[in-house]
Design a protein around this motif. Sequence first.
Motif, PDB file in Angstrom:
ATOM      1  N   GLY A 114      43.866  45.555  54.418  1.00 52.65           N
ATOM      2  CA  GLY A 114      43.885  46.041  56.023  1.00 52.65           C
ATOM      3  C   GLY A 114      45.100  47.134  55.951  1.00 52.65           C
ATOM      4  O   GLY A 114      45.316  48.072  56.807  1.00 52.65           O
ATOM      5  N   LEU A 115      46.054  47.109  54.894  1.00 50.44           N
ATOM      6  CA  LEU A 115      47.193  48.063  54.804  1.00 50.44           C
ATOM      7  C   LEU A 115      47.112  49.405  54.152  1.00 50.44           C
ATOM      8  O   LEU A 115      47.885  49.826  53.975  1.00 50.44           O
ATOM      9  CB  LEU A 115      48.391  47.149  54.552  1.00 50.44           C
ATOM     10  N   VAL A 116      45.932  49.346  53.447  1.00 47.17           N
ATOM     11  CA  VAL A 116      45.783  50.571  52.788  1.00 47.17           C
ATOM     12  C   VAL A 116      45.846  51.869  53.721  1.00 47.17           C
ATOM     13  O   VAL A 116      45.094  51.808  54.555  1.00 47.17           O
ATOM     14  CB  VAL A 116      44.491  50.641  51.945  1.00 47.17           C
ATOM     15  N   ASP A 117      46.702  52.719  53.155  1.00 46.40           N
ATOM     16  CA  ASP A 117      46.962  53.787  54.200  1.00 46.40           C
ATOM     17  C   ASP A 117      46.651  55.404  53.299  1.00 46.40           C
ATOM     18  O   ASP A 117      46.324  55.410  52.120  1.00 46.40           O
ATOM     19  CB  ASP A 117      48.195  53.806  54.780  1.00 46.40           C
ATOM     20  N   ALA A 118      46.915  56.290  54.220  1.00 47.41           N
ATOM     21  CA  ALA A 118      46.713  57.636  53.879  1.00 47.41           C
ATOM     22  C   ALA A 118      47.647  58.037  52.714  1.00 47.41           C
ATOM     23  O   ALA A 118      47.140  58.850  51.651  1.00 47.41           O
ATOM     24  CB  ALA A 118      46.776  58.713  55.006  1.00 47.41           C
ATOM     25  N   ASP A 119      48.876  57.396  52.706  1.00 51.02           N
ATOM     26  CA  ASP A 119      49.771  57.744  51.408  1.00 51.02           C
ATOM     27  C   ASP A 119      49.140  57.101  50.303  1.00 51.02           C
ATOM     28  O   ASP A 119      49.306  57.873  49.212  1.00 51.02           O
ATOM     29  CB  ASP A 119      50.912  57.263  51.872  1.00 51.02           C
ATOM     30  N   ASP A 120      48.275  55.896  50.204  1.00 57.89           N
ATOM     31  CA  ASP A 120      48.018  55.508  49.082  1.00 57.89           C
ATOM     32  C   ASP A 120      46.745  56.195  48.499  1.00 57.89           C
ATOM     33  O   ASP A 120      47.015  56.525  47.332  1.00 57.89           O
ATOM     34  CB  ASP A 120      47.204  54.208  49.520  1.00 57.89           C
ATOM     35  N   VAL A 121      46.129  56.801  49.430  1.00 58.28           N
ATOM     36  CA  VAL A 121      45.021  57.629  48.875  1.00 58.28           C
ATOM     37  C   VAL A 121      45.398  58.983  48.409  1.00 58.28           C
ATOM     38  O   VAL A 121      44.565  59.940  47.941  1.00 58.28           O
ATOM     39  CB  VAL A 121      43.583  57.678  49.902  1.00 58.28           C
ATOM     40  N   ALA A 122      46.592  59.663  48.849  1.00 54.79           N
ATOM     41  CA  ALA A 122      46.925  60.815  48.758  1.00 54.79           C
ATOM     42  C   ALA A 122      47.683  60.819  47.196  1.00 54.79           C
ATOM     43  O   ALA A 122      47.958  62.048  46.621  1.00 54.79           O
ATOM     44  CB  ALA A 122      47.944  61.361  49.718  1.00 54.79           C
ATOM     45  N   ALA A 123      48.234  59.666  46.673  1.00 53.01           N
ATOM     46  CA  ALA A 123      48.673  59.759  45.352  1.00 53.01           C
ATOM     47  C   ALA A 123      47.769  60.198  44.197  1.00 53.01           C
ATOM     48  O   ALA A 123      48.404  61.301  43.603  1.00 53.01           O
ATOM     49  CB  ALA A 123      49.185  58.443  45.127  1.00 53.01           C
ATOM     50  N   PRO A 124      46.426  59.838  43.975  1.00 46.50           N
ATOM     51  CA  PRO A 124      45.877  60.448  42.962  1.00 46.50           C
ATOM     52  C   PRO A 124      45.437  61.860  42.981  1.00 46.50           C
ATOM     53  O   PRO A 124      45.044  62.370  44.120  1.00 46.50           O
ATOM     54  CB  PRO A 124      44.551  59.633  42.982  1.00 46.50           C
TER      55      PRO A 124
END
Length: 329
Positions: A114-124
């Motif tokens: 539930g804590l996966v955020d936009a910064d996480d998916v912006a990295a790859p």
Amino acid sequence: MGRVFVAGSINMDVVATAERHPKVGETVAGEAVLYFPGGKGANQAVASAKQGVPTTLIGRLGTDAFGKELRTFLAAQGVDLSFLKDTSGTHSGTAIITLANADNTIVVVPGANGLVDADDVAAPVLAEGDVAVSQFEIPLPTIAAFFGRARAAGATTILNPAPAKKIDKALLDLVDVLILNETELGLLTGAELRDSDDPASIAEAARTLGRGKTVCVTLGRRGVLALVEDQPLLVPGREVRAVDTTGAGDCFVGALASQLAIGKQLGDALAYANIAASICVQRMGAAPSMPTAQEVAAILSPSRPGRDDEAVRKAHSSNQSSHPPPAPV
């Protein structure tokens, strides 16, 4: 060759087996308690990686014992974990599953998912020809951010809207391939659907999700119905003895993503993914039950006795030829 990027959940599945499911308020005697790595994101990433396609999983784990076990398992399956974060102060995702007569009920406790955020998916960094996959076990704004970046890069987006919930039109517009089952299709469209409904009724419901995208409805033992450019394509199922259906849909999603990433045409990718899912249901567990490319190839082999399914022949024909990287479908 394109790559597969999966932004999604990672769970430890705690499975209780019993002769039948309890009714509300009832207690039944169980047979065994089993622990399997799971979570829709992890399942789909493993299903893709085991087809030999470079696959990255984006998500979060807790710093608990389950988190350590899950990370070790995923690494052993060949999944790239460069963008998998350990998150203190919360537990790893957990699914409580009751399994009886090959059917299951599931309660998911998200935890770190539930804590996966936009910064996480912006990295790859995604590129044209890649495939971006997600599901509804991480926050919807995170999925929208992920698909927005994927679309900008020219990648194909695949959404598995499960567990089913109402979907925002803005997010739906970012989806190239929507993969869901009959129950999820009914919840999203408000249609009254039953297992016995004919393909025409299912296709009609799928059309209400909007044009310009491919909608794939998995039908269990009946196979899969895809709506491609508003035209139905039915891939028949394979007759197998199901042991555990927990990861079947995720196997289908991951296998399909892998085939699109290596340039297979959609019809051939659907047939391939359908075979992979039919192997998956013959084993216990979710992520551990995902078949390898060699196992799928064994069924596609022209020398295999009894190979008379047209969808299998079509998939095999596709495997013998090359195609350009897939454009969004």
